[in-house]
Write a protein that holds these residues in place. Structure first.
Motif, PDB file in Angstrom:
ATOM      1  N   GLU A 122      65.072  -4.377  23.918  1.00  0.00           N
ATOM      2  CA  GLU A 122      63.983  -3.230  23.811  1.00  0.00           C
ATOM      3  C   GLU A 122      63.145  -3.625  22.949  1.00  0.00           C
ATOM      4  O   GLU A 122      63.459  -4.010  21.620  1.00  0.00           O
TER       5      GLU A 122
ATOM      6  N   SER B 294      60.737   0.735  32.084  1.00  0.00           N
ATOM      7  CA  SER B 294      61.616  -0.104  32.525  1.00  0.00           C
ATOM      8  C   SER B 294      61.920  -0.149  34.111  1.00  0.00           C
ATOM      9  O   SER B 294      61.709   0.790  34.692  1.00  0.00           O
TER      10      SER B 294
ATOM     11  N   GLU C 271      63.183  -3.588  28.206  1.00  0.00           N
ATOM     12  CA  GLU C 271      62.929  -2.161  28.075  1.00  0.00           C
ATOM     13  C   GLU C 271      61.902  -1.974  26.962  1.00  0.00           C
ATOM     14  O   GLU C 271      61.817  -2.415  25.733  1.00  0.00           O
TER      15      GLU C 271
END
Length: 246
Positions: free
Chosen positions: A154, A143, A197
Motif C-alpha cells: 500500500e 486499486s 493499493e
C-alpha cells in the motif's frame, strides 16, 4: 446607478477578502546569517522556507516571531507568497479537465467524489475527518479490487501540507485522473494498480489553501488554521509528541 451599485459591491467583496487575508497572523520575512550553523537554533523557532547564500526566508506566527525577535536578529517583512498572483479558479468540473485552473473548495470535493462515481470498481473516496474550520480531508483509494483487502503493498501520496504550496495539489488530482483513466489501456498503469493499493490525499491543509475563502486560493497560507506549520510539527522519536499540538 447600476454601475455605482456594482462598483460598491466589488469594493465590499474585495475589502472582505483582504480583511480575511490580513487575519492570517502569518508573517513572511527574510534575515541574514553569517554561518549556516546558526540555523540549528533558529529552525526550532520559525519555519524556514529557503536559504539563498546568507539570506534566509522564513514564516512565523505571532508567538514564533516574538521568540525570534528575542534573538536580536534584524529582519525584513516581505509580501506573503500566497498573495503574489491572483490565480484563475475553476467553478465547474469541466473547467478542471483542462488542468489550467485551481479548483474552488466545492469543486475539489465534487471532483473527488466524481472520480468514485466514474470509476466505482477502481476508486473509493475515504473521508478521514475534518479540519479545524470544518473542511474535509479526503483520500482517493485506488486499486483493481477496491472492495477487497488484498495482500499487496500500500502506497500513500499526500500533498500541500503547506497550504500555499498549491502546485502539488493540482498534480495529485491529475495523478488520480491519470491512473483511473488509463487503467486497462496503459500496460504500466494497469500492472501498477493490479499489484499496489494507492492512497492519494491531494490536500492535507485545505484550511491553509483556502484561507482567503472557499472560492479562491489567493491568500493561501503555509500554516493551518491553528497557526502551526504541519510539516514542522511531527512527533519526535526521542522527545515524543510535539508540544504545540496540531
Amino acid at each position: 446607478m447600476k454601475q455605482i451599485f456594482l462598483f460598491t459591491l466589488i469594493l465590499l467583496i474585495a475589502s472582505s477578502l483582504f480583511a480575511r487575508i490580513e487575519d492570517v497572523q502569518e508573517l513572511y520575512f527574510s534575515f541574514e546569517i553569517s554561518a549556516k550553523s546558526e540555523l540549528e537554533q533558529i529552525t526550532r523557532i520559525v519555519s524556514i522556507d529557503n536559504v539563498d547564500g546568507t539570506t534566509v526566508y522564513a514564516y512565523a506566527n505571532p508567538q514564533e516571531l516574538e521568540a525570534f525577535q528575542q534573538l536580536g536578529i534584524p529582519y525584513t517583512k516581505l509580501p506573503h507568497p500566497g498573495t503574489l498572483i491572483v490565480p484563475e479558479m475553476a467553478t465547474t468540473l469541466e473547467q478542471m479537465r483542462d488542468w489550467d485552473y485551481y479548483p474552488t473548495y466545492d469543486q475539489y470535493i465534487a471532483m473527488m467524489y466524481q472520480f468514485e462515481t466514474d470509476y466505482p470498481a477502481l476508486c473509493e473516496i475515504v473521508d478521514i475527518g475534518s479540519t479545524v474550520e470544518g473542511r474535509q480531508l479526503l483520500f482517493a483509494k485506488i486499486s483493481d479490487n477496491i472492495g477487497v483487502e488484498e495482500d499487496e503493498p500500500e502506497f500513500m501520496y499526500t500533498s500541500t501540507m503547506h497550504g500555499d504550496e498549491t502546485t502539488g495539489y493540482v498534480l495529485m488530482l491529475r495523478l488520480i485522473d491519470y491512473l483511473l483513466s488509463n487503467y486497462g489501456t496503459d500496460a504500466e498503469v494497469t500492472e501498477m494498480l493490479n499489484r499496489i493499493e494507492i492512497w492519494i490525499n491531494p490536500n492535507a491543509n485545505p484550511d491553509g489553501t483556502y484561507h482567503g475563502g472557499n472560492n479562491t486560493v489567493y491568500g493561501a497560507q503555509r500554516y493551518n488554521a491553528n497557526g502551526y506549520d504541519l510539516n514542522r510539527n511531527f512527533p519526535d522519536p526521542e522527545d515524543g509528541m510535539n508540544p504545540n499540538g496540531p
